[in-house]
Write an enzyme that holds these catalytic residues in place. Structure first.
Site, PDB file in Angstrom:
ATOM      1  N   LYS A  14     -11.996  -2.430  -3.556  1.00  0.00           N
ATOM      2  CA  LYS A  14     -10.969  -3.318  -3.978  1.00  0.00           C
ATOM      3  C   LYS A  14     -10.681  -4.397  -3.205  1.00  0.00           C
ATOM      4  O   LYS A  14     -10.633  -5.669  -3.496  1.00  0.00           O
ATOM      5  CB  LYS A  14     -10.057  -2.765  -4.633  1.00  0.00           C
ATOM      6  CG  LYS A  14     -10.468  -1.725  -5.947  1.00  0.00           C
ATOM      7  CD  LYS A  14      -9.479  -1.172  -6.893  1.00  0.00           C
ATOM      8  CE  LYS A  14      -8.277  -0.527  -6.177  1.00  0.00           C
ATOM      9  NZ  LYS A  14      -8.767   0.774  -5.516  1.00  0.00           N
ATOM     10  N   ARG A  89      -3.100   1.394 -13.467  1.00  0.00           N
ATOM     11  CA  ARG A  89      -3.451   3.139 -13.095  1.00  0.00           C
ATOM     12  C   ARG A  89      -3.159   4.104 -13.986  1.00  0.00           C
ATOM     13  O   ARG A  89      -3.552   5.305 -13.528  1.00  0.00           O
ATOM     14  CB  ARG A  89      -2.794   3.260 -11.832  1.00  0.00           C
ATOM     15  CG  ARG A  89      -3.454   3.031 -10.420  1.00  0.00           C
ATOM     16  CD  ARG A  89      -2.552   3.295  -9.356  1.00  0.00           C
ATOM     17  NE  ARG A  89      -3.009   3.837  -8.022  1.00  0.00           N
ATOM     18  CZ  ARG A  89      -3.122   2.889  -6.979  1.00  0.00           C
ATOM     19  NH1 ARG A  89      -3.214   1.601  -7.307  1.00  0.00           N
ATOM     20  NH2 ARG A  89      -3.894   3.303  -5.911  1.00  0.00           N
ATOM     21  N   ARG A 128     -11.532   5.317   7.193  1.00  0.00           N
ATOM     22  CA  ARG A 128     -10.568   4.289   7.249  1.00  0.00           C
ATOM     23  C   ARG A 128      -9.294   4.989   7.918  1.00  0.00           C
ATOM     24  O   ARG A 128      -8.317   4.499   8.585  1.00  0.00           O
ATOM     25  CB  ARG A 128      -9.961   4.042   6.009  1.00  0.00           C
ATOM     26  CG  ARG A 128      -8.848   2.896   5.794  1.00  0.00           C
ATOM     27  CD  ARG A 128      -9.028   2.094   4.483  1.00  0.00           C
ATOM     28  NE  ARG A 128      -8.263   2.931   3.428  1.00  0.00           N
ATOM     29  CZ  ARG A 128      -8.192   2.724   2.251  1.00  0.00           C
ATOM     30  NH1 ARG A 128      -8.653   1.475   1.873  1.00  0.00           N
ATOM     31  NH2 ARG A 128      -7.270   3.214   1.415  1.00  0.00           N
ATOM     32  N   ARG A 134      -1.302   3.267   8.048  1.00  0.00           N
ATOM     33  CA  ARG A 134      -0.431   3.578   6.846  1.00  0.00           C
ATOM     34  C   ARG A 134       0.110   5.008   6.716  1.00  0.00           C
ATOM     35  O   ARG A 134      -0.657   5.904   7.112  1.00  0.00           O
ATOM     36  CB  ARG A 134      -1.437   3.483   5.700  1.00  0.00           C
ATOM     37  CG  ARG A 134      -1.431   1.839   5.085  1.00  0.00           C
ATOM     38  CD  ARG A 134      -2.434   1.724   4.143  1.00  0.00           C
ATOM     39  NE  ARG A 134      -2.172   2.683   2.939  1.00  0.00           N
ATOM     40  CZ  ARG A 134      -2.907   2.416   1.832  1.00  0.00           C
ATOM     41  NH1 ARG A 134      -3.858   1.372   1.700  1.00  0.00           N
ATOM     42  NH2 ARG A 134      -2.787   3.151   0.768  1.00  0.00           N
ATOM     43  N   ARG A 145      -3.863  11.096  -3.442  1.00  0.00           N
ATOM     44  CA  ARG A 145      -4.118   9.968  -3.683  1.00  0.00           C
ATOM     45  C   ARG A 145      -5.428   9.820  -4.695  1.00  0.00           C
ATOM     46  O   ARG A 145      -5.423   9.414  -5.609  1.00  0.00           O
ATOM     47  CB  ARG A 145      -4.171   8.716  -2.703  1.00  0.00           C
ATOM     48  CG  ARG A 145      -2.535   8.605  -2.135  1.00  0.00           C
ATOM     49  CD  ARG A 145      -2.742   6.959  -1.896  1.00  0.00           C
ATOM     50  NE  ARG A 145      -3.627   6.390  -1.274  1.00  0.00           N
ATOM     51  CZ  ARG A 145      -3.706   6.136  -0.072  1.00  0.00           C
ATOM     52  NH1 ARG A 145      -3.141   6.818   0.788  1.00  0.00           N
ATOM     53  NH2 ARG A 145      -4.845   5.580   0.701  1.00  0.00           N
TER      54      ARG A 145
HETATM   55  P1  ADP Z   1      -4.965   3.064  -2.442  1.00  0.00           P
HETATM   56  O1  ADP Z   1      -5.371   2.640  -1.013  1.00  0.00           O
HETATM   57  O2  ADP Z   1      -5.249   4.718  -2.345  1.00  0.00           O
HETATM   58  O3  ADP Z   1      -5.942   2.657  -3.512  1.00  0.00           O
HETATM   59  P2  ADP Z   1      -2.940   1.528  -3.033  1.00  0.00           P
HETATM   60  O4  ADP Z   1      -2.412   0.878  -1.531  1.00  0.00           O
HETATM   61  O5  ADP Z   1      -3.284   0.884  -4.140  1.00  0.00           O
HETATM   62  O6  ADP Z   1      -3.767   2.975  -2.705  1.00  0.00           O
HETATM   63  O7  ADP Z   1      -1.224   2.091  -3.449  1.00  0.00           O
HETATM   64  C1  ADP Z   1      -0.603   2.996  -2.641  1.00  0.00           C
HETATM   65  C2  ADP Z   1       0.515   3.689  -3.348  1.00  0.00           C
HETATM   66  O8  ADP Z   1       1.301   2.565  -4.094  1.00  0.00           O
HETATM   67  C3  ADP Z   1      -0.072   4.681  -4.430  1.00  0.00           C
HETATM   68  O9  ADP Z   1      -0.624   5.960  -3.740  1.00  0.00           O
HETATM   69  C4  ADP Z   1       1.068   4.702  -5.319  1.00  0.00           C
HETATM   70  O10 ADP Z   1       2.028   5.568  -4.780  1.00  0.00           O
HETATM   71  C5  ADP Z   1       1.791   3.393  -5.587  1.00  0.00           C
HETATM   72  N1  ADP Z   1       1.092   2.458  -6.468  1.00  0.00           N
HETATM   73  C6  ADP Z   1       0.093   1.450  -6.388  1.00  0.00           C
HETATM   74  N2  ADP Z   1      -0.145   0.749  -7.584  1.00  0.00           N
HETATM   75  C7  ADP Z   1       0.489   1.775  -8.386  1.00  0.00           C
HETATM   76  C8  ADP Z   1       0.444   1.822  -9.776  1.00  0.00           C
HETATM   77  N3  ADP Z   1      -0.384   0.963 -10.552  1.00  0.00           N
HETATM   78  N4  ADP Z   1       0.997   2.966 -10.404  1.00  0.00           N
HETATM   79  C9  ADP Z   1       1.659   3.865  -9.838  1.00  0.00           C
HETATM   80  N5  ADP Z   1       1.677   3.782  -8.558  1.00  0.00           N
HETATM   81  C10 ADP Z   1       1.078   2.699  -7.780  1.00  0.00           C
END
Ligand code: ADP
Length: 188
Positions: A14, A89, A128, A134, A145
């Site tokens: 994404k 989400r 990654r 991170r 996650r």
């Molecule tokens: P990933 O790399 O796993 O796709 P993101 O960078 O999108 O993760 O998100 C990191 C963290 O931020 C998630 O694990 C969650 O804790 C929080 N988060 C992000 N977007 C949302 C959302 N839409 N609803 C709830 N929590 C979110």
């Protein structure tokens, strides 16, 4: 104004595709993950509230997330289109997004899921992780996650599908090929 939701599990690509779409179409890119990380790093009030969730790979509660997203959209009144990445989400988030867009006299015009198998996701995330800074990229947290995605987030797909609004793009292959497939949908 054309608004897009780019949907997919962690590691689906994404972020990579969002950068390219932003450049080509001028979207305002709203990544809830990036926003939460920003708040956490800058220790804002919101950052302090969400730190535990993020560090543990758990979803932040819906209302907190929805409020942040709305605020971010409202900060960009000149936007000609938004690209939502990592949001919605959950089904309540998806419903809130529809209602919010409607209140602005707008809508979500495209919902595109990047199709990637769970096996591929786990392989990519593992790679990654090796170079990531991170804190939520620890093996156990990443695992959580991914599990959160398959437990909660995946239900957003049938929500959109039932309304005939979901497009799917094969997320495995060359970045440019995937990008073209996305552009074809947006340009149709
Ligand atoms: P990933 O790399 O796993 O796709 P993101 O960078 O999108 O993760 O998100 C990191 C963290 O931020 C998630 O694990 C969650 O804790 C929080 N988060 C992000 N977007 C949302 C959302 N839409 N609803 C709830 N929590 C979110």
């Amino acid at each position: 104004m054309k608004n897009l939701v780019l949907f997919g599990p962690p590691g689906a690509g994404k972020g990579t595709q969002s950068d390219k779409l932003k450049e080509k179409y001028g979207f305002v890119h709203i990544s809830t993950g990036d926003l939460f990380r920003y708040h956490k790093e800058h220790q804002t009030e919101l950052g302090k509230r969400v730190k535990e969730y993020i560090d543990n790979g758990m979803l932040v509660p819906d209302q907190v997330t929805i409020d942040m997203l709305q605020e971010e959209v409202n900060k960009n009144p000149e936007a000609t289109g938004f690209l939502f990445d990592g949001f919605p989400r959950t089904v309540p988030q998806a419903e809130a997004l529809d209602a919010f867009m409607q209140s602005l006299g707008s809508a979500i015009h495209h919902i595109i899921a990047l199709d990637v198998t769970e096996e591929e996701v786990r392989t990519r995330i593992e790679k990654r992780r090796a170079i990531s800074q991170r804190i939520d990229d620890e093996a156990e947290t990443v695992n959580r996650r991914i599990n959160e995605y398959y437990a909660k987030t995946i239900h957003v797909l049938p929500y959109y599908e039932a309304q005939g609004r979901l497009a799917r793009v094969q997320g495995i292959g060359e970045v440019e090929v995937i990008f073209s497939a996305l552009c074809n949908i947006l340009d149709a």
